[in-house]
Design a protein around this motif. Sequence first.
Motif, PDB file in Angstrom:
ATOM      1  N   ILE A 169      -1.878  25.624  74.898  1.00 24.55           N
ATOM      2  CA  ILE A 169      -1.038  25.685  76.097  1.00 24.55           C
ATOM      3  C   ILE A 169      -0.906  24.322  76.770  1.00 24.55           C
ATOM      4  O   ILE A 169      -1.892  23.616  76.999  1.00 24.55           O
ATOM      5  N   GLU A 170       0.329  23.960  77.097  1.00 24.08           N
ATOM      6  CA  GLU A 170       0.589  22.837  77.991  1.00 24.08           C
ATOM      7  C   GLU A 170       0.550  23.360  79.431  1.00 24.08           C
ATOM      8  O   GLU A 170       1.129  24.414  79.719  1.00 24.08           O
ATOM      9  N   TYR A 171      -0.126  22.638  80.312  1.00 19.72           N
ATOM     10  CA  TYR A 171      -0.148  23.010  81.720  1.00 19.72           C
ATOM     11  C   TYR A 171      -0.081  21.726  82.542  1.00 19.72           C
ATOM     12  O   TYR A 171      -0.369  20.633  82.054  1.00 19.72           O
ATOM     13  N   ARG A 172       0.293  21.847  83.786  1.00 18.23           N
ATOM     14  CA  ARG A 172       0.445  20.663  84.636  1.00 18.23           C
ATOM     15  C   ARG A 172      -0.927  20.125  85.037  1.00 18.23           C
ATOM     16  O   ARG A 172      -1.766  20.856  85.542  1.00 18.23           O
TER      17      ARG A 172
ATOM     18  N   ALA B 123       0.371  17.964  89.433  1.00 16.45           N
ATOM     19  CA  ALA B 123       0.224  19.129  90.308  1.00 16.45           C
ATOM     20  C   ALA B 123      -1.252  19.412  90.548  1.00 16.45           C
ATOM     21  O   ALA B 123      -2.057  19.367  89.622  1.00 16.45           O
ATOM     22  N   LYS B 124      -1.600  19.712  91.762  1.00 12.12           N
ATOM     23  CA  LYS B 124      -2.981  19.991  92.120  1.00 12.12           C
ATOM     24  C   LYS B 124      -3.304  21.478  91.913  1.00 12.12           C
ATOM     25  O   LYS B 124      -2.414  22.321  91.771  1.00 12.12           O
TER      26      LYS B 124
ATOM     27  N   TRP C   4      -8.291  16.831  91.533  1.00 16.23           N
ATOM     28  CA  TRP C   4      -7.609  18.068  91.138  1.00 16.23           C
ATOM     29  C   TRP C   4      -7.621  19.100  92.270  1.00 16.23           C
ATOM     30  O   TRP C   4      -6.619  19.785  92.512  1.00 16.23           O
ATOM     31  N   LEU C   5      -8.756  19.193  92.966  1.00 19.85           N
ATOM     32  CA  LEU C   5      -8.913  20.213  93.998  1.00 19.85           C
ATOM     33  C   LEU C   5      -8.315  19.814  95.348  1.00 19.85           C
ATOM     34  O   LEU C   5      -8.383  20.578  96.305  1.00 19.85           O
ATOM     35  N   GLY C   6      -7.739  18.635  95.401  1.00 20.09           N
ATOM     36  CA  GLY C   6      -7.026  18.221  96.601  1.00 20.09           C
ATOM     37  C   GLY C   6      -7.879  17.599  97.675  1.00 20.09           C
ATOM     38  O   GLY C   6      -7.410  17.390  98.803  1.00 20.09           O
TER      39      GLY C   6
END
Length: 311
Positions: free
Chosen positions: A119-122, A127-128, A220-222
């Motif tokens: 799977i490709e994911y952002r 994207a966070k 990643w978690l902002g």
Amino acid sequence: MKKILFIMLLISNTILAQSNYSIDTSYTIKSTYNKLIKKYPFITIPQKQNNTAVTEIKEVIYQEDKNRALHFDALFNTKQKQNPAVIMIHGGGWRSGNKNQMHDMAREIASKGYSCFAIEYRLSLEAKYPEGIYDVKNAIKFIKDNAIKFNVDPNKIAVLGCSSGGQMAALIGTTNEILDFEDKSFKSKSSSKVQAIIDIDGVLAFKHPESSEGDMASFWLGGTYDEKPENWNNASALNHTNESTPPILFINSSFDRFHAGRDDMIAILNQYKIYNEVKTIQNSPHSFWFFNPWFTETVLCTTQFLDKIFK
């Protein structure tokens, strides 16, 4: 002539829309090999094995809007009309890596009677959290919606991830059908529910005595834990583990920090008599799954677990 120019402009804009986000290419199989070969001179990169029973369909679009298309690669066994499916999530600190890194493992598992999906994911530069979680859940829904095309039994779905992908796999499996973890804009007749989890060296808790997650997780978690405690807590699979959690296989390196929260999670699983296994690859580095002799051991542990759960 004007028509040709218009078509060229349209194509150009489409390509630009597909690539107007930053890509971190630091985490690759080759760069990891170069990093590890001095300490582990015996490692080898698995050679591609062709199997006539395995069909490969690349770059399937499972989600698309005007700015972005997301893809997966399907590698599935054609001997049976319905196989258990394995959703495969690459690692790279939520920031780097790509779906191609899962191809070798997908081919091997597919050859044993499964339908595998890389799977490709952002990633975090684009994207966070929790967008990447939404992406993989949407891919699961799409695969179920198109189960016949990919020889999938929609009631037998496992999610497998490596490193940060392992963290995501555990979170996806422990939040089966929890609305807060669903993309409500994605239209599908199917659910994102999975029936098994395989976590390969992915943390189960971000804020934990065993955890040492720092800048990569914060990005990643902002924000840091002090800035975004709700994200750090909600992104931890341990905090969602309950009687509804599916069976889980933990495959771990010899580095304890990559399974932070695992033993606490196992205690909850055992309380509810949920099947779980731990396989520790002795004297192995993180990213062991890329290289032999550990690649073969990882595939064997995985398929034995999947066979037990699904066959």
